[in-house]
Design an enzyme around this catalytic site. Structure first.
Site, PDB file in Angstrom:
ATOM      1  N   LEU A 197      -0.258  36.165  -9.850  1.00  0.00           N
ATOM      2  CA  LEU A 197      -0.017  37.104 -10.944  1.00  0.00           C
ATOM      3  C   LEU A 197      -1.186  37.203 -11.913  1.00  0.00           C
ATOM      4  CD1 LEU A 197       3.680  36.195 -11.716  1.00  0.00           C
ATOM      5  CD2 LEU A 197       2.821  37.988 -10.243  1.00  0.00           C
ATOM      6  N   ASP A 198      -2.232  36.483 -11.654  1.00  0.00           N
ATOM      7  CA  ASP A 198      -3.312  36.431 -12.625  1.00  0.00           C
ATOM      8  C   ASP A 198      -4.237  37.623 -12.593  1.00  0.00           C
ATOM      9  OD1 ASP A 198      -2.964  34.423 -14.327  1.00  0.00           O
ATOM     10  OD2 ASP A 198      -3.706  32.909 -12.946  1.00  0.00           O
ATOM     11  N   THR A 199      -3.671  38.782 -12.805  1.00  0.00           N
ATOM     12  CA  THR A 199      -4.484  39.980 -12.795  1.00  0.00           C
ATOM     13  C   THR A 199      -4.976  40.267 -14.209  1.00  0.00           C
ATOM     14  OG1 THR A 199      -2.552  41.344 -13.093  1.00  0.00           O
ATOM     15  CG2 THR A 199      -3.224  40.885 -10.851  1.00  0.00           C
ATOM     16  N   VAL A 200      -5.837  41.267 -14.328  1.00  0.00           N
ATOM     17  CA  VAL A 200      -6.461  41.501 -15.621  1.00  0.00           C
ATOM     18  C   VAL A 200      -6.361  42.965 -16.033  1.00  0.00           C
ATOM     19  CG1 VAL A 200      -8.075  39.602 -15.346  1.00  0.00           C
ATOM     20  CG2 VAL A 200      -8.708  41.847 -14.492  1.00  0.00           C
ATOM     21  N   SER A 256       0.621  43.644 -16.056  1.00  0.00           N
ATOM     22  CA  SER A 256       0.331  42.633 -15.049  1.00  0.00           C
ATOM     23  C   SER A 256       1.651  41.993 -14.656  1.00  0.00           C
ATOM     24  CB  SER A 256      -0.613  41.602 -15.655  1.00  0.00           C
ATOM     25  OG  SER A 256      -0.797  40.540 -14.769  1.00  0.00           O
TER      26      SER A 256
END
Ligand SMILES: *[C@@H]1O[C@H](CO)[C@@H](O)[C@H](O)[C@H]1NC(C)=O
Ligand SMILES: *[C@@H]1O[C@H](CO)[C@@H](O)[C@H](O)[C@H]1NC(C)=O
Length: 384
Positions: A197-200, A256
């Site tokens: 889930l570590d999108t930006v 996100s």
């Protein structure tokens, strides 16, 4: 006597989210704060040099993509065959143009391709009256990028130690899961594999009051071939819309989280629409609750993971009546149902970026409850 100065204001923030409990803790949190600060600085440099929101958003997002710690660009999750496929999109609140790429391989900065698609659509029709594309996927997107002068980048160069070890771990997990019963596991909300889930994302308002938003994601680890996440979907990953006759506020949103949930709820656009209400905080709270956590489009889903950053602004008070815009009221908020989210922000008046790791309140259940925070900032020079 009053001194009238031209507005020299800009503002912006950005996000990452994560599902993992404690994932944004200690060393990782530090890295995230660092990259957030660098990205803020990138955008501000652009704006100070006279760039508009769209350029600032692109620069900041490229910095985030280049970080090996984010699931976007370099360091993205690997797919089943150990390769990287990225999604990204960008929207300009002034022209309302949009550009997006999905399942894109072999390009270092996916947002650059989205940005280029957006600017090409502004040039008008192609030969024989064809409408230029605003969203391309897979090989076609890669070929389009290269033919428009964006250099290719081999997967190996975008793969990191972290993404490789995650891939190996996931592969083992999958092999195991095929032997044991997996249903219970799937129901667990907070997977250890939190990197997914570590999108930006980035939102910006520039000195002319234009807003822009962009988002980038490496997608799920071990995703199905051809899967395209929210970061490339219209209205789902990002939204930007300057104030028009019918709307008082300019709004920019970036999201996100769990891609499928963000797609089915069109969360970016929903939040943007909600932001025309008088009380921004209340409006966002209700949008996250009613249009996301309890959305009828996600009925039966008891773990809805996502995060948003929202920026809205209006020229207000005196300024509305004056030819010379003097002040821009900017409200910025973030909200998430994930365990934590890292936010960075910086305004024209700040000498450096501020960062914050937002967490769910103690006892709150990720995927079912939310955290919401934010602030207000008056930019520009107010005469006195
Ligand atoms: C997360 O990892 C730990 C240690 O590897 C394990 O004990 C735990 O069961 C895992 N949790 C989930 C939800 O998979
Ligand atoms: C992984 O990505 C590569 C590059 O886009 C693609 O050729 C391959 O089919 C993908 N594999 C899977 C299993 O999705």
């Amino acid at each position: 006597a009053t001194s009238k100065n031209k507005l020299k204001a800009f503002y912006f923030l950005m996000i990452f989210t994560s599902s993992g409990a404690g994932y944004h803790s200690e060393s990782k949190a530090k890295e995230y704060k660092h990259v957030c600060k660098r990205a803020c600085q990138r955008a501000v440099d652009r704006l100070r040099a006279g760039g508009l929101a769209l350029e600032a958003v692109t620069s900041a997002l490229m910095e985030l993509e280049d970080s090996p710690f984010t699931n976007a660009g370099t360091g993205s999750n690997l797919n089943l065959s150990g390769e990287i496929e990225c999604d990204a999109s960008i929207m300009d609140g002034k022209s309302l143009n949009y550009g997006a790429v999905g399942a894109l391989s072999g390009i270092k900065n996916p947002v650059l391709v989205a940005r280029r698609l957006l600017s090409e659509t502004q040039k008008g029709k192609l030969s024989a009256g064809r409408i230029p594309p605003c969203f391309l996927v897979g090989k076609g997107a890669e070929q389009w990028a290269i033919s428009h002068g964006i250099p290719a980048c081999p997967t190996e160069k975008m793969t990191t130690k972290f993404s490789l070890s995650g891939y190996k771990r996931n592969k083992r997990k999958m092999e195991l899961a095929e032997q044991v019963e997996t249903k219970r596991k799937r129901q667990l909300c907070e997977e250890n594999n939190s990197a997914c889930l570590d999108t930006v994302g980035v939102v910006v308002v520039d000195r002319e009051g234009n807003v822009a938003a962009a988002v980038s994601s490496g997608g799920l680890a071990m995703k199905h071939p051809g899967r395209v996440g929210q970061a490339a979907h219209y209205g789902c990953g990002c939204w930007a819309e300057n104030a028009r006759d019918v709307s008082l506020y300019s709004t920019a949103v970036s999201t996100s989280g769990s891609g499928e949930h963000l797609i089915r709820t069109m969360l970016a656009r929903e939040c943007s629409t909600a932001m025309q209400a008088e009380n921004a905080h209340q409006a966002l709270l209700e949008a996250m609750q009613n249009k996301f956590i309890s959305s009828p489009f996600l009925a039966g889903e008891d773990c809805v993971l996502g995060g948003v950053i929202v920026l809205r602004c209006c020229t207000c008070g005196e300024a509305q009546r004056s030819e010379d815009i003097q002040a821009l009221l900017v409200e910025f908020l973030w909200s998430h149902t994930t365990e934590s989210m890292c936010v960075g922000y910086m305004s024209a008046q700040d000498s450096k970026a501020r960062t914050h790791i937002s967490r769910l309140p103690p006892g709150a259940v990720a995927g079912q409850s939310l955290a919401i925070e934010g602030g207000v900032c008056r930019l520009g020079t107010v005469s006195d």
